[in-house]
Design an enzyme around this catalytic site. Structure first.
Site, mmCIF file in Angstrom:
data_model
loop_
_atom_site.group_PDB
_atom_site.id
_atom_site.type_symbol
_atom_site.label_atom_id
_atom_site.label_comp_id
_atom_site.label_asym_id
_atom_site.label_seq_id
_atom_site.Cartn_x
_atom_site.Cartn_y
_atom_site.Cartn_z
ATOM 1 N N CYS A 69 -4.961 -2.907 2.974
ATOM 2 C CA CYS A 69 -4.700 -2.727 4.388
ATOM 3 C C CYS A 69 -5.896 -2.988 5.302
ATOM 4 O O CYS A 69 -6.237 -4.131 5.542
ATOM 5 C CB CYS A 69 -4.130 -1.340 4.635
ATOM 6 S SG CYS A 69 -3.098 -1.333 6.106
ATOM 7 N N ASN B 298 0.225 -0.900 5.353
ATOM 8 C CA ASN B 298 1.135 -0.130 6.214
ATOM 9 C C ASN B 298 0.477 -0.172 7.586
ATOM 10 O O ASN B 298 -0.554 0.494 7.788
ATOM 11 C CB ASN B 298 1.222 1.343 5.790
ATOM 12 C CG ASN B 298 1.994 1.586 4.513
ATOM 13 O OD1 ASN B 298 2.922 2.374 4.498
ATOM 14 N ND2 ASN B 298 1.612 0.974 3.419
ATOM 15 N N GLU C 175 0.865 -1.189 0.000
ATOM 16 C CA GLU C 175 0.000 0.000 0.000
ATOM 17 C C GLU C 175 0.903 1.242 0.000
ATOM 18 O O GLU C 175 1.982 1.238 0.629
ATOM 19 C CB GLU C 175 -0.856 -0.012 1.273
ATOM 20 C CG GLU C 175 -1.659 1.245 1.539
ATOM 21 C CD GLU C 175 -2.228 1.288 2.962
ATOM 22 O OE1 GLU C 175 -1.604 0.733 3.896
ATOM 23 O OE2 GLU C 175 -3.321 1.882 3.115
HETATM 24 N N1 ING Z 1 -3.410 0.679 8.648
HETATM 25 C C1 ING Z 1 -3.876 -0.071 9.747
HETATM 26 C C2 ING Z 1 -4.495 -1.398 9.331
HETATM 27 O O1 ING Z 1 -5.705 -1.573 9.249
HETATM 28 C C3 ING Z 1 -5.079 -0.199 11.844
HETATM 29 C C4 ING Z 1 -4.750 0.678 10.669
HETATM 30 C C5 ING Z 1 -4.045 -0.825 12.595
HETATM 31 C C6 ING Z 1 -6.377 -0.445 12.160
HETATM 32 C C7 ING Z 1 -4.374 -1.675 13.663
HETATM 33 C C8 ING Z 1 -6.722 -1.304 13.221
HETATM 34 C C9 ING Z 1 -5.698 -1.911 13.987
HETATM 35 O O2 ING Z 1 -3.683 -2.325 9.174
HETATM 36 C C10 ING Z 1 -4.003 0.992 7.476
HETATM 37 N N2 ING Z 1 -3.271 1.730 6.615
HETATM 38 O O3 ING Z 1 -5.142 0.645 7.208
#
Ligand code: ING
Length: 314
Positions: A173, A198, A47
């Site tokens: 992601c 990411n 991503e």
């Molecule tokens: N990053 C993260 C993901 O879904 C996140 C945001 C991290 C959400 C941990 C929930 C828990 O992997 C992106 N860019 O979506």
């Protein structure tokens, strides 16, 4: 009968804020060259593979903010990647921040992946559906996650496309955390889902989850693969980027849910697997034979379930 495809997961390490597109394309070309040496036919990048993960900051200056977006794809800076991939006969999936002006002249900002066939033709563009984080600065966070400020949700949902000898799908992601992502494509017969990510290892809303980030990363993709009888490749931009640690552990997962290849570093690293798209049928035609075992009427009823079904009041 087998439909073999040599698949590569091209993980990236950190990209610095001041890294130019040329700096990054050089790294993408190095991974592409290694993929060529190893006979890869389809190479999947992470991503937002062209820039640092800029949603960790609120960029007040609009010109600077837009500098992280691609106005066209390919652009002068990314054309060398498209040219070399076509020369080598390697298809690829590339994540980037997209600035798109529609037929009404309205400009949209999407978190996008583009799928390119081995002859250099563009198969499809996918725009991230589940946009995580927040839209306004939240001062209590050690760093921001402003994807809901920078990106609109993709308007097209989860499609599939016939390419590379099979049925291809994409997600980005946060999409990988939601079971609908896989099922919507599973109902369309998807055989390979390509996912870039990411993911900071620190999850500000509930830091208890930090220690489980790598487990959650894999469990959702392994479940999605198994429950829909498809291959899943998840590719990270990992490592400590602008001071923020991101998980890596990019994987190639079989329709059985098994991990068949995994990176061992948090930097630029290629892992390769020879996948057989016909292997999907071992699950699509047995355990998850949707048209036999998955009764839409049941799901219509279930979908009407509201909350806990309690016994009638005495
Ligand atoms: N990053 C993260 C993901 O879904 C996140 C945001 C991290 C959400 C941990 C929930 C828990 O992997 C992106 N860019 O979506």
């Amino acid at each position: 009968m087998s439909r073999n495809l040599k698949l590569g997961a091209a993980q990236l390490g950190p990209i610095a804020r001041e890294d130019t597109r040329k700096d990054v394309v050089e790294r993408l070309l190095n991974l592409l060259a290694e993929a060529g040496d190893r006979g890869v036919e389809l190479l999947v990048y992470p991503e937002l593979a062209l820039t640092t993960f800029f949603p960790r900051w609120y960029l007040e200056d609009e010109e600077e903010m837009l500098s992280f977006f691609e106005k066209e794809m390919p652009s002068d800076d990314t054309q060398p990647l498209f040219d070399e991939a076509a020369r080598l006969g390697i298809g690829f999936c590339l994540g980037y921040a997209e600035l798109h002006t529609d037929s009404d002249g309205v400009t949209h900002r999407y978190n996008t992946q583009m799928l390119v066939e081995r002859d250099g033709s563009v198969v499809a563009k996918f725009r991230k559906v589940h946009i995580p984080g927040h839209a306004e600065v939240q001062g209590w966070r050690p760093f921001q996650h402003l994807e809901r400020y920078y990106f609109e949700p993709g308007p097209d949902g989860f499609g599939v496309w016939r390419a590379f000898g099979g049925i291809m799908g994409m997600a980005i992601c946060n999409d990988r955390r939601w079971s609908e992502t896989y099922r919507v494509m599973g109902l369309q017969g998807v055989e390979l889902i390509m996912i870039g990510y990411n993911t900071p290892s620190f999850y500000a809303p509930d830091p208890q989850q930090n220690a489980l980030q790598n487990f959650h990363n894999h469990v959702v993709m392994q479940a999605g693969a198994y429950q829909n009888g498809c291959w899943v490749v998840g590719v990270a931009k990992g490592g400590i980027e602008e001071g923020i640690d991101h998980i890596a552990q990019s994987v190639i997962i079989a329709p059985s849910g098994q991990i068949v290849a995994q990176t061992i570093t948090t930097g630029d690293e290629l892992v390769v697997a020879n996948i057989d798209l016909d292997f999907c049928s071992f699950y699509k035609d047995t355990v998850f034979k949707f048209d036999l075992y998955r009764v839409p009427e049941h799901y219509r009823l279930i979908s009407q379930t509201r909350g806990v079904i309690l016994p009638p009041e005495e």
